[in-house]
Design an enzyme around this catalytic site. Sequence first.
Site, PDB file in Angstrom:
ATOM      1  N   THR A 145      -9.142  -6.309   2.757  1.00 51.24           N
ATOM      2  CA  THR A 145      -7.971  -7.024   2.241  1.00 51.24           C
ATOM      3  C   THR A 145      -7.310  -7.882   3.313  1.00 51.24           C
ATOM      4  O   THR A 145      -7.487  -7.634   4.515  1.00 51.24           O
ATOM      5  CB  THR A 145      -6.924  -5.995   1.746  1.00 51.24           C
ATOM      6  OG1 THR A 145      -5.878  -6.680   1.059  1.00 51.24           O
ATOM      7  CG2 THR A 145      -6.310  -5.218   2.895  1.00 51.24           C
TER       8      THR A 145
ATOM      9  N   GLY B 231       0.149  -0.979  -1.189  1.00 48.16           N
ATOM     10  CA  GLY B 231      -0.394   0.038  -0.308  1.00 48.16           C
ATOM     11  C   GLY B 231       0.586   1.119   0.086  1.00 48.16           C
ATOM     12  O   GLY B 231       0.187   2.248   0.399  1.00 48.16           O
TER      13      GLY B 231
ATOM     14  N   THR C 290      -6.384  -0.694  -4.949  1.00 46.12           N
ATOM     15  CA  THR C 290      -5.796  -1.992  -4.669  1.00 46.12           C
ATOM     16  C   THR C 290      -4.341  -1.908  -5.132  1.00 46.12           C
ATOM     17  O   THR C 290      -3.967  -0.976  -5.829  1.00 46.12           O
ATOM     18  CB  THR C 290      -6.522  -3.130  -5.404  1.00 46.12           C
ATOM     19  OG1 THR C 290      -6.428  -2.904  -6.805  1.00 46.12           O
ATOM     20  CG2 THR C 290      -7.979  -3.202  -5.015  1.00 46.12           C
ATOM     21  N   GLY C 291      -3.552  -2.884  -4.730  1.00 43.65           N
ATOM     22  CA  GLY C 291      -2.156  -2.849  -5.148  1.00 43.65           C
ATOM     23  C   GLY C 291      -1.244  -2.521  -3.986  1.00 43.65           C
ATOM     24  O   GLY C 291      -1.606  -2.693  -2.814  1.00 43.65           O
TER      25      GLY C 291
ATOM     26  N   THR D 259      -6.826  -7.157  -3.052  1.00 39.77           N
ATOM     27  CA  THR D 259      -7.661  -6.355  -2.152  1.00 39.77           C
ATOM     28  C   THR D 259      -8.950  -6.210  -2.908  1.00 39.77           C
ATOM     29  O   THR D 259      -8.986  -6.454  -4.110  1.00 39.77           O
ATOM     30  CB  THR D 259      -7.039  -4.955  -1.953  1.00 39.77           C
ATOM     31  OG1 THR D 259      -5.828  -5.074  -1.209  1.00 39.77           O
ATOM     32  CG2 THR D 259      -7.960  -3.991  -1.230  1.00 39.77           C
TER      33      THR D 259
ATOM     34  N   SER E 102      -6.636 -12.919  -1.480  1.00 38.29           N
ATOM     35  CA  SER E 102      -6.259 -11.532  -1.189  1.00 38.29           C
ATOM     36  C   SER E 102      -7.197 -10.824  -0.230  1.00 38.29           C
ATOM     37  O   SER E 102      -6.939  -9.683   0.158  1.00 38.29           O
ATOM     38  CB  SER E 102      -6.187 -10.720  -2.491  1.00 38.29           C
ATOM     39  OG  SER E 102      -7.478 -10.506  -3.010  1.00 38.29           O
TER      40      SER E 102
ATOM     41  N   ARG F  57       2.327  -5.124   9.853  1.00 41.09           N
ATOM     42  CA  ARG F  57       2.302  -4.159   8.739  1.00 41.09           C
ATOM     43  C   ARG F  57       0.850  -3.802   8.396  1.00 41.09           C
ATOM     44  O   ARG F  57      -0.014  -4.660   8.255  1.00 41.09           O
ATOM     45  CB  ARG F  57       3.007  -4.759   7.517  1.00 41.09           C
ATOM     46  CG  ARG F  57       2.957  -3.882   6.247  1.00 41.09           C
ATOM     47  CD  ARG F  57       1.827  -4.258   5.322  1.00 41.09           C
ATOM     48  NE  ARG F  57       1.891  -3.538   4.045  1.00 41.09           N
ATOM     49  CZ  ARG F  57       0.934  -3.602   3.119  1.00 41.09           C
ATOM     50  NH1 ARG F  57      -0.151  -4.324   3.330  1.00 41.09           N
ATOM     51  NH2 ARG F  57       1.056  -2.938   1.996  1.00 41.09           N
ATOM     52  N   VAL F  58       0.588  -2.521   8.276  1.00 41.99           N
ATOM     53  CA  VAL F  58      -0.739  -2.054   7.887  1.00 41.99           C
ATOM     54  C   VAL F  58      -0.626  -1.415   6.517  1.00 41.99           C
ATOM     55  O   VAL F  58       0.251  -0.578   6.277  1.00 41.99           O
ATOM     56  CB  VAL F  58      -1.291  -1.031   8.914  1.00 41.99           C
ATOM     57  CG1 VAL F  58      -2.594  -0.421   8.423  1.00 41.99           C
ATOM     58  CG2 VAL F  58      -1.504  -1.714  10.266  1.00 41.99           C
ATOM     59  N   GLY F  59      -1.505  -1.799   5.622  1.00 42.24           N
ATOM     60  CA  GLY F  59      -1.492  -1.235   4.275  1.00 42.24           C
ATOM     61  C   GLY F  59      -2.391  -0.026   4.158  1.00 42.24           C
ATOM     62  O   GLY F  59      -2.765   0.609   5.155  1.00 42.24           O
ATOM     63  N   ASP F  60      -2.750   0.274   2.934  1.00 33.45           N
ATOM     64  CA  ASP F  60      -3.573   1.451   2.668  1.00 33.45           C
ATOM     65  C   ASP F  60      -5.053   1.213   2.920  1.00 33.45           C
ATOM     66  O   ASP F  60      -5.809   2.154   3.161  1.00 33.45           O
ATOM     67  CB  ASP F  60      -3.397   1.885   1.211  1.00 33.45           C
ATOM     68  CG  ASP F  60      -3.774   0.764   0.239  1.00 33.45           C
ATOM     69  OD1 ASP F  60      -3.326  -0.378   0.456  1.00 33.45           O
ATOM     70  OD2 ASP F  60      -4.516   1.033  -0.725  1.00 33.45           O
TER      71      ASP F  60
END
Length: 352
Positions: free
Chosen positions: A223, A259, A256-257, A205, A87, A233-236
């Site tokens: 992450t 995003g 985490t989780g 993450t 991750s 794609r961009v997460g949080d």
Amino acid sequence: MRSLNRRSFLRGSFAFGAGAAAVGRVPRLGAIPASRQVTPMIVTSHENATGQRAVAEAWQILASGGSALDAVERGANVIEADPEDTSVGYGGLPNQDGVVQLDASIMDGRTYSAGSVASLENIMHPSSVARLVMERTDHVMLVGPGALAFAKSFGFPEENLLTERAREIWVRWRESHSSSDDWGPPEHLAGRVSDGGDVESQHGTTNVLAVDANGDIAGITTTSGMAWKIPGRVGDSPIVGAGLYVDNAVGAAGATGRGEDVIKSCASYFVVMRMRDGRTPQEACEDAIEMIVERYRAVGLDFVPAEKFVAINKAGAYGCAWMGIEGSPRMSVRNGEGLSTYEGTAHHPPAR
Ligand code: GLY
């Protein structure tokens, strides 16, 4: 309006700084008298052996009077280099095309500075690149090829981050391509209700948060993002206020989780603001879960978000919470009392 070039802007900034200091209106963030020195501490949302090793190594920096900033970078680097961790960093699960794209952010509460990178390929330590964005540029976020060129310009070697293990997992996923990919409406509208069980694997993450002996606070979130994500794609994690937030007067929080939920709710900022209002780190993490659930309920969905929040405050207290169906979230902690694993709460806001 008079236009300012960079040079005249900087001159103006210095003039402002001098004037402001002269009238005493700018308190030094995080400055505390020596008599109020605090016992340093560091946590990571990774509760496994790598997480324990990360905080143990980072503790050496804190215990010898080093900065929270150096400590969180050291801790994050340990986790990023672990090939078994699917991750984060090296060994992270790739996007739908089999390419590992990393996101990371860093905040230094002492200087109210932040840096981040997103969709960074072929560089093992995105958190260290994020630190250079923070310290060596006037920007906060660099993405994709620009972030890669920036990293290479500072001497980071390009490496293949796709381990054999991660590649085989990706090939199996590609063969069983199904309704669980990311094409189609958002998860919360598609009836694909997360059960919380994949918080650590599919959406893993890590957050590393620390306070040093001066009471200065720093944090990192790093992450490989959501497995099988649509390329780009961009997460949080690289978004300041979403996957990470630090306020030197209060504390720090990380997520985490999934995003997507965290971005929409500015969740880490929310957690820190709750602590500023007097909530403990544990309570503030639970508040964030409730806030997200309530927003989904407000639009008629009993959607169960798959997020985990961790938080510390300036006094050295810590907490974590998730919306898991089974088990409790845990985190690794190293402070003056030694190395430990903390068990937070699985928080389920009652249905209305
Ligand atoms: N929280 C990591 C991600 O959603 O990318």
